[in-house]
Design a protein around this motif. Structure first.
Motif, mmCIF file in Angstrom:
data_model
loop_
_atom_site.group_PDB
_atom_site.id
_atom_site.type_symbol
_atom_site.label_atom_id
_atom_site.label_comp_id
_atom_site.label_asym_id
_atom_site.label_seq_id
_atom_site.Cartn_x
_atom_site.Cartn_y
_atom_site.Cartn_z
ATOM 1 N N GLY A 193 -5.130 11.611 27.636
ATOM 2 C CA GLY A 193 -3.747 11.282 27.309
ATOM 3 C C GLY A 193 -3.506 9.818 26.959
ATOM 4 O O GLY A 193 -2.369 9.417 26.751
ATOM 5 N N GLN A 194 -4.565 9.022 26.856
ATOM 6 C CA GLN A 194 -4.367 7.590 26.683
ATOM 7 C C GLN A 194 -4.126 7.194 25.217
ATOM 8 O O GLN A 194 -3.779 6.046 24.926
ATOM 9 C CB GLN A 194 -5.536 6.792 27.274
ATOM 10 N N LYS A 249 5.304 8.802 23.458
ATOM 11 C CA LYS A 249 6.322 7.920 24.039
ATOM 12 C C LYS A 249 7.001 7.086 22.968
ATOM 13 O O LYS A 249 8.204 6.898 22.987
ATOM 14 C CB LYS A 249 5.671 6.980 25.068
ATOM 15 N N LEU A 250 6.207 6.573 22.043
ATOM 16 C CA LEU A 250 6.781 5.758 20.964
ATOM 17 C C LEU A 250 7.392 6.641 19.877
ATOM 18 O O LEU A 250 7.945 6.139 18.906
ATOM 19 C CB LEU A 250 5.706 4.850 20.352
ATOM 20 N N PRO A 272 9.026 10.562 26.033
ATOM 21 C CA PRO A 272 8.717 11.414 24.882
ATOM 22 C C PRO A 272 9.797 12.478 24.689
ATOM 23 O O PRO A 272 10.516 12.809 25.636
ATOM 24 C CB PRO A 272 7.399 12.090 25.268
ATOM 25 N N LEU A 288 -0.321 10.284 24.795
ATOM 26 C CA LEU A 288 0.951 9.983 25.466
ATOM 27 C C LEU A 288 1.613 8.718 24.907
ATOM 28 O O LEU A 288 2.830 8.727 24.683
ATOM 29 C CB LEU A 288 0.772 9.934 26.988
ATOM 30 N N PRO A 289 0.858 7.636 24.638
ATOM 31 C CA PRO A 289 1.514 6.493 23.975
ATOM 32 C C PRO A 289 2.173 6.880 22.648
ATOM 33 O O PRO A 289 3.281 6.440 22.343
ATOM 34 C CB PRO A 289 0.370 5.492 23.777
#
Ligand SMILES: Cc1cc2nc3c(=O)[nH]c(=O)nc-3n(C[C@H](O)[C@H](O)[C@H](O)COP(=O)(O)OP(=O)(O)OC[C@H]3O[C@@H](n4cnc5c(N)ncnc54)[C@H](O)[C@@H]3O)c2cc1C
Ligand code: FES
Ligand code: FES
Lengths: 162, 290
Positions: free
Chosen positions: B34-35, B42-43, B3, B38-39
């Motif tokens: 965070g599921q 990150k993307l 990220p 966070l993805p």
């Protein structure tokens, strides 16, 4: 951006680091600690190759910040072997040919360990449910299920003798 | 993937967390399991300057029945929900729902509060909560307020929560005599969001007529959908095959699916009908109606 001083118990040993907020746990394990048994198989939090145990529960270390692990216990595949002896789950994967390329195997084994810690005698359906967040592109899962069953039997036998 | 930079804060109390959200009104985000967050980071589909982790605040993870309600702490994990004895015994619809969210590893971190607060029409709990008539408790700088779930989902990724509010609790009315609920999801594989899914809840009176009905639909429009016309239709009817089928047909008309890799508009609408029929049938069975 601020960095954080963290302390994590990894495979029973206290480890420290100074980390950026955004550092993912998987990168801390692989790059800072050089524990490269934890794999990265995707960018979308789907594959489970990065699975580690956080206080005994499987989590995806690519979707967890290193700083979130501060003060917690982490188990990686490197922590399964004890005193030169393979963990029954590792032995199961060896005996039952539970892997081909081995990429999914560390995550698969850690998830299996957590299952067996909570349920010593899982049914095939329970094993398949438990590993449904770990993708294997090689084996078709049949031998993985057998490996977990092998480990379950071995653990039960060990306990009966103890 | 990594990220872009942000600052991480781990407040020890709710008041501190609310103050931090107020301090960075433009770009702070609550970090729960965070599921989803966070993805996204990150993307790089999403961005945040500050993550306020509510994971170190004590007292946000619980499941208890109190005052005629099931109370679920905002940070309660899906894995705790599906393994809870009281939930297994008295709220099988919640087990149906938790079990089909993501995969068991994701469920060790993903939280019920996050599943609602994310405001994603693909999340599974919203439909169930709409069917059950749940309430959401939010804590902000001016204190606590209770938001009825049918006023909670305002648009795609948009909820009634203010930027400085934290979802602290979900309240579900305790089951009454003759009540039952079920959640049925069609997914391509484990860990996939719904192609379509339906939550149904019914209360059947002693004379055998439907007294209350709740129907919620997942991933069939820009927000989770409460199928109010179908709910109204069922009131006063005997919960028999023809009535349930007609309610399912009406519910499907309330959908506005978009075509994607999971299917065409017509297919999804038809699945909404089929799944609502099945959810209603199971809810009626659990209510003891058949
Ligand atoms: C591989 C994979 C598959 C998945 N499949 C599904 C699925 O099939 N069905 C499904 O429903 N979900 C699915 N999810 C999403 C998962 O269930 C999410 O974790 C969940 O939707 C969000 O919960 P969280 O606790 O992780 O929230 P986070 O990711 O921490 O937060 C999500 C959003 O909500 C906000 N938020 C969270 N908690 C609060 C709070 N208490 N107060 C205010 N704001 C808050 C955050 O700021 C953020 O914007 C999947 C996730 C993954 C990685
Ligand atoms: S690397 Fe694929 S889930 Fe973590
Ligand atoms: S052994 Fe190759 S991915 Fe599982």
């Amino acid at each position: 951006m601020a960095t954080h001083r963290i302390q994590i118990t990894v495979n029973g040993e206290a480890k420290e680091g100074q980390v950026e907020s955004r550092l993912l746990l998987v990168h801390f394990l692989r790059e800072n600690l050089r524990l490269t048994g934890t794999h990265i198989g995707c960018d979308t939090s789907h594959c489970g190759a990065c699975t580690v145990l956080l206080d005994g529960q499987p989590v995806k270390s690519c979707t967890f910040l290193a700083v979130q692990a501060d003060g917690h216990q982490i188990t990686t595949v490197e922590g399964l072997e004890q005193n030169g002896k393979l963990h029954p789950v590792q032995e199961g994967f060896w005996e039952k040919h539970g892997l081909q390329c081995g990429f999914c195997t560390p995550g698969m084994m850690l998830t299996s360990c957590a299952l067996l810690n909570r349920n010593r005698n899982p049914s095939e359906a329970e094993i398949r449910e438990a590993i449904s967040g770990n993708l294997c592109r090689c084996t078709g899962y049949v031998n993985i299920v057998k490996a977990v069953q092998y480990a379950a039997e071995k653990l039960q036998k060990e306990e009966a003798h103890a | 993937m990594i990220p872009s930079s942000f600052d991480y804060h781990a407040p020890a109390t709710l008041a501190e967390a609310v103050a931090l959200l107020g301090k960075y009104p433009e770009d702070a985000k609550v970090l729960s399991g965070g599921q989803s967050l966070l993805p996204l980071l990150k993307l790089r589909l999403g961005q945040a300057g500050h993550l306020i982790d509510i994971g170190k605040i004590p007292g946000l993870e619980y499941i208890k029945e109190e005052g005629g309600m099931l109370r679920i702490g905002g940070r309660t994990r899906e894995s705790a929900l599906e393994r809870s004895e009281i939930v297994q015994k008295r709220y099988p619809i919640l087990v149906d729902t938790a079990k089909v969210i993501a995969d068991p590893i994701v469920r060790n971190l993903a939280t019920v509060g996050g599943n609602l607060a994310h405001g994603d029409p693909g999340n599974d709990h919203p439909a169930t909560m709409l069917a059950l008539g749940a309430q959401v408790v939010a804590m902000g700088k001016s204190g606590e307020r209770v938001i009825p779930i049918d006023k909670f989902f305002l648009g795609l990724f948009r909820t009634a929560l203010q930027p400085d509010e934290i979802l602290t609790e979900i309240r579900i009315p305790a089951p009454v005599e003759g009540s039952g609920g079920a959640y049925v999801k069609l997914e391509r594989k484990v860990g996939d969001y719904a192609t379509a899914a339906s939550a149904a809840y019914v209360v059947i009176g002693t004379q055998g007529f439907v007294e209350r009905a709740g129907i919620g639909l997942t991933n069939l429009g820009p927000t989770p959908i409460k199928a109010t016309a179908a709910e109204k239709y069922l009131i006063g009817k005997k919960p028999e095959t023809a009535a349930l089928a007609e309610a399912a047909r009406i519910a499907a008309q309330a959908t506005e699916p978009s075509a994607d890799r999971r299917g065409a508009v017509e297919y999804k609408r038809e699945m909404a009908r089929v799944l609502t029929g099945r959810a209603l049938k199971k809810a009626v069975e659990r209510a003891g109606g058949k």
